[in-house]
Design an enzyme around this catalytic site. Structure first.
Site, PDB file in Angstrom:
ATOM      1  N   CYS A 118      22.483  31.247  11.684  1.00 20.69           N
ATOM      2  CA  CYS A 118      21.487  31.977  12.462  1.00 20.69           C
ATOM      3  C   CYS A 118      21.449  31.428  13.878  1.00 20.69           C
ATOM      4  CB  CYS A 118      20.121  31.834  11.794  1.00 20.69           C
ATOM      5  SG  CYS A 118      18.802  32.735  12.623  1.00 20.69           S
ATOM      6  N   HIS A 161      19.886  40.156   6.553  1.00 28.13           N
ATOM      7  CA  HIS A 161      19.494  38.997   7.365  1.00 28.13           C
ATOM      8  C   HIS A 161      18.655  39.452   8.562  1.00 28.13           C
ATOM      9  CE1 HIS A 161      20.507  34.905   9.140  1.00 28.13           C
ATOM     10  NE2 HIS A 161      20.071  35.562  10.200  1.00 28.13           N
ATOM     11  N   GLU A 162      19.111  40.502   9.257  1.00 28.63           N
ATOM     12  CA  GLU A 162      18.388  40.968  10.452  1.00 28.63           C
ATOM     13  C   GLU A 162      17.067  41.651  10.089  1.00 28.63           C
ATOM     14  OE1 GLU A 162      19.239  39.787  13.269  1.00 28.63           O
ATOM     15  OE2 GLU A 162      21.093  39.006  12.414  1.00 28.63           O
TER      16      GLU A 162
END
Length: 192
Positions: A118, A161-162
Site C-alpha cells: 500500500c 483493496h481500493e
C-alpha cells in the site's frame, strides 16, 4: 479548489500515511455528473500510477510503484479511485471510478502469497489477505456514465483493496492478528 490538476504531478509527499484520520473514514459519495475538479483529480491519480510504473519517471519523482490509488490517499474525502495495471502486449488495464460498489462476488477466495502492499503504509506487513476471487463492481466512469465491471484474480484484488480504502479499511485489517498466515476455515481459498 484542489491543487491536483492535469499539470500537477503527485509525488510521495502527497500520499497520506498510515495513522491519518482520513484513511479510517468512509469517504463521501460524489454527486453526478462529476465536476471538472473531480475529473482532473482522477486523471492526476491515474497519471501517478502510470508514472510510478515507468522506471525513469519513478526515479526522477521518487515514486513508489502502485497499481491503485484512492482519493483519500491524497487527502480527498471523495468516493473515487484509479487503477492501472500494465498488461502483456500493451493491453493495459486502467479505470477511473466514482462511487464504486461491489454488487456480487464469488464464494471462492484468493490471496497474494507475498501479502499486499500500500502506498500509504511505509512499514513491511506480512500475512495473508483473503479476497474474493471474482467480483462485479457497479460504479460511474469519469464522465458519469454507469458501468458494471466483472473482475477476477489480481484485478479483483486491486479493486477490493481500493474499495476498502474508500470504506476506511486498510489491508492489514484483514490479516489474522495472532497468526498472520492462517486463513479462514471452511472456505475455498487458494494463492494467486
Amino acid at each position: 479548489m484542489s491543487k491536483f490538476n492535469q499539470s500537477y504531478v503527485i509525488t510521495m509527499s502527497d500520499i497520506v500515511r498510515e495513522g491519518a484520520e482520513i484513511l479510517r473514514e468512509k469517504t463521501k459519495e460524489l454527486t453526478l455528473p462529476p465536476t471538472e475538479e473531480d475529473k482532473e483529480e482522477l486523471l492526476c491519480m491515474l497519471q501517478y500510477l502510470k508514472n510510478s510504473q515507468e522506471p525513469s519517471l519513478a526515479k526522477k519523482h521518487k515514486l513508489r510503484p502502485g497499481v491503485g490509488i484512492s482519493a483519500n490517499q491524497i487527502g480527498l474525502n471523495k468516493r473515487m479511485f484509479a487503477a492501472f495495471i500494465k498488461g502483456q502486449n500493451g493491453n493495459n488495464f486502467e479505470h477511473m471510478l466514482i462511487n464504486p460498489k461491489i454488487i456480487s462476488h464469488s464464494t471462492s477466495m484468493i490471496y497474494l502469497p507475498d501479502s499486499e502492499g500500500c502506498l500509504s503504509i511505509d512499514r513491511p506487513v506480512i500475512g495473508f489477505v483473503p479476497r474474493y476471487q471474482r467480483i462485479t463492481v457497479k460504479a460511474f466512469d469519469i464522465n458519469g456514465k454507469e458501468v458494471r465491471i466483472k473482475l477476477k484474480d489480481y484485478e479483483a484484488i486491486v479493486f477490493q483493496h481500493e474499495i476498502d480504502h474508500l470504506n476506511g479499511i486498510l489491508f492489514p485489517d484483514h490479516i489474522n492478528s495472532t497468526n498472520p498466515f492462517q486463513l479462514p476455515e471452511n472456505m475455498d481459498i487458494k494463492p494467486l
